[in-house]
Design an enzyme around this catalytic site. Structure first.
Site, short mmCIF file in Angstrom:
data_model
loop_
_atom_site.label_atom_id
_atom_site.label_comp_id
_atom_site.label_asym_id
_atom_site.label_seq_id
_atom_site.Cartn_x
_atom_site.Cartn_y
_atom_site.Cartn_z
CB SER A 29 -0.94 -0.07 1.47
OG SER A 29 -1.56 -1.10 1.44
CG HIS A 60 -3.17 -2.32 -3.28
ND1 HIS A 60 -2.25 -2.98 -2.80
CD2 HIS A 60 -3.90 -1.68 -2.30
CE1 HIS A 60 -2.01 -3.13 -1.50
NE2 HIS A 60 -3.05 -2.33 -1.03
CG HIS A 82 -4.85 -7.63 0.43
ND1 HIS A 82 -4.62 -6.66 -0.70
CD2 HIS A 82 -3.52 -7.24 1.23
CE1 HIS A 82 -3.94 -6.12 -0.38
NE2 HIS A 82 -3.09 -6.25 0.44
CE1 TYR A 84 -8.21 -5.75 1.89
CE2 TYR A 84 -6.34 -6.60 3.22
CZ TYR A 84 -6.77 -5.54 2.59
OH TYR A 84 -6.14 -4.61 1.89
CD GLU A 85 -8.28 -7.08 -2.46
OE1 GLU A 85 -8.34 -6.14 -3.25
OE2 GLU A 85 -6.94 -7.68 -2.24
CB ALA A 112 1.24 -0.56 4.88
CG MET A 210 -4.64 -6.49 7.38
SD MET A 210 -6.04 -5.50 6.97
CE MET A 210 -5.96 -4.61 8.53
CB SER A 211 -0.22 -8.40 2.69
OG SER A 211 1.03 -7.65 3.41
CG ASN A 234 -0.82 2.27 11.48
OD1 ASN A 234 -0.62 1.76 10.16
ND2 ASN A 234 -1.35 1.72 12.54
CG HIS A 246 -6.73 2.78 3.59
ND1 HIS A 246 -5.72 1.87 3.64
CD2 HIS A 246 -6.83 3.14 2.31
CE1 HIS A 246 -5.38 1.48 2.50
NE2 HIS A 246 -6.09 2.36 1.66
N1 HPA Z 1 -2.62 -3.19 11.34
C1 HPA Z 1 -2.98 -4.10 10.45
N2 HPA Z 1 -2.57 -3.77 9.17
C2 HPA Z 1 -2.04 -2.59 8.85
C3 HPA Z 1 -1.72 -1.63 9.80
C4 HPA Z 1 -2.24 -2.12 11.27
O1 HPA Z 1 -2.14 -1.52 12.23
N3 HPA Z 1 -1.14 -0.61 9.34
C5 HPA Z 1 -0.87 -0.66 8.14
N4 HPA Z 1 -1.46 -2.24 7.73
#
Ligand code: HPA
Length: 277
Positions: A29, A60, A82, A84-85, A112, A210-211, A234, A246
């Site tokens: 990302s 993406h 992903h 989750y998609e 990320a 998440m990847s 973050n 996001h």
């Molecule tokens: N958690 C999960 N996935 C992420 C995060 C997070 O804090 N930041 C970027 N991708």
């Protein structure tokens, strides 16, 4: 996975592109900018490729960029799939298998992530030394493809030590600060709760995302050497008194793009792609 379908995708790409990629790069990302630096580039949108899923997440792009980067022939993925998609595991890891068949034996995987380690700060780059696969599943479930790799592949050096050494050398030479640590891969798409983050910290995670973990398992199975670079976009839930978004993830990824590009290009320059052949 049907090897017939895999072969069809590979044959299609071979007909369309003139280079044979040696290194694969999966851009996470907000990290897609690197594609602009690829020389003699040939792009193939995922929607053009037989049997390829289409990427849906904002930020993406959804294409392969083939060409030369830092003297290496690369297959760069701008956008990944992903769980989750709603993609099946087979779809998520399909591109890694395609890259292997195209000739890739080194894979740079970027993502990320949220910082769990309290010494980390948003904007830090972390070299992934190991992962925790907490997706609750595994891409190798099902019949094993003995021609690709063994039923029970070793994962004791899932992230190649030599590639980590190269990345550290590049970072030092270019005065880039970096971290090293363990990435926890969850399925998402909700961010974690503060309690989940405390749990992840207790079991040894430094970052969460998440990847990556599924792709890394498939790469290891296929004897592709992996370097994982995580951009801490973050602090994870509950570390700071603020909500996660996001937008913050995308902004931070964007703000480190120069360091990120320097690191990836430096690694590409130094990596020996023929080793192990
Ligand atoms: N958690 C999960 N996935 C992420 C995060 C997070 O804090 N930041 C970027 N991708």
């Amino acid at each position: 996975m049907s090897s017939f379908r895999l072969q069809q995708t590979v044959d299609f790409i071979r007909r369309k592109i003139s280079i044979r990629p040696q290194v694969g790069v999966i851009l996470g990302s907000g990290l897609g900018v690197l594609a602009a630096d690829v020389k003699k580039q040939q792009r193939l949108h995922y929607s053009e490729l037989p049997h390829f899923p289409i990427s849906t997440v904002e930020g993406h792009e959804g294409q392969f960029v083939f060409g030369e980067l830092s003297g290496k022939n690369v297959a760069l993925m701008q956008g990944r799939f992903h769980l989750y998609e709603g993609y099946s595991m087979e779809q998520v890891v399909f591109p890694v298998r395609v890259m292997k068949k195209l000739g890739v034996n080194v894979l740079l995987i970027t993502n990320a992530s949220g910082g769990i380690n309290q010494e980390f700060r948003p904007g830090d780059l972390m070299l992934i030394t190991d992962h925790l696969n907490l997706t609750g599943t595994n891409p190798l479930i099902g019949p094993n493809y003995d021609d690709i790799g063994p039923r029970f592949p070793d994962m004791s050096e899932a992230y190649d030590k030599e590639l980590i050494n190269i990345a550290e050398e590049v970072a030092r030479k270019n005065n880039l600060s970096y971290r090293k640590g363990i990435y926890a891969g969850l399925i998402g798409p909700s961010y974690e709760t503060p309690a989940e983050i405390r749990y992840l910290r207790a079991i040894g995670a430094d970052t969460v995302g998440m990847s990556t973990v599924s792709e890394v398992i498939v790469a290891n199975h296929a004897e592709i050497r992996v370097l994982g670079i995580s951009c801490i976009t973050n602090m994870a839930a509950g570390v700071l008194q603020q909500r996660l978004s996001h937008e913050e993830v995308m902004e931070t990824a964007n703000s480190v793009r120069n360091q990120f590009i320097t690191l990836v290009k430096g690694v590409l320059e130094r990596v020996n792609v023929h080793e192990g052949l």
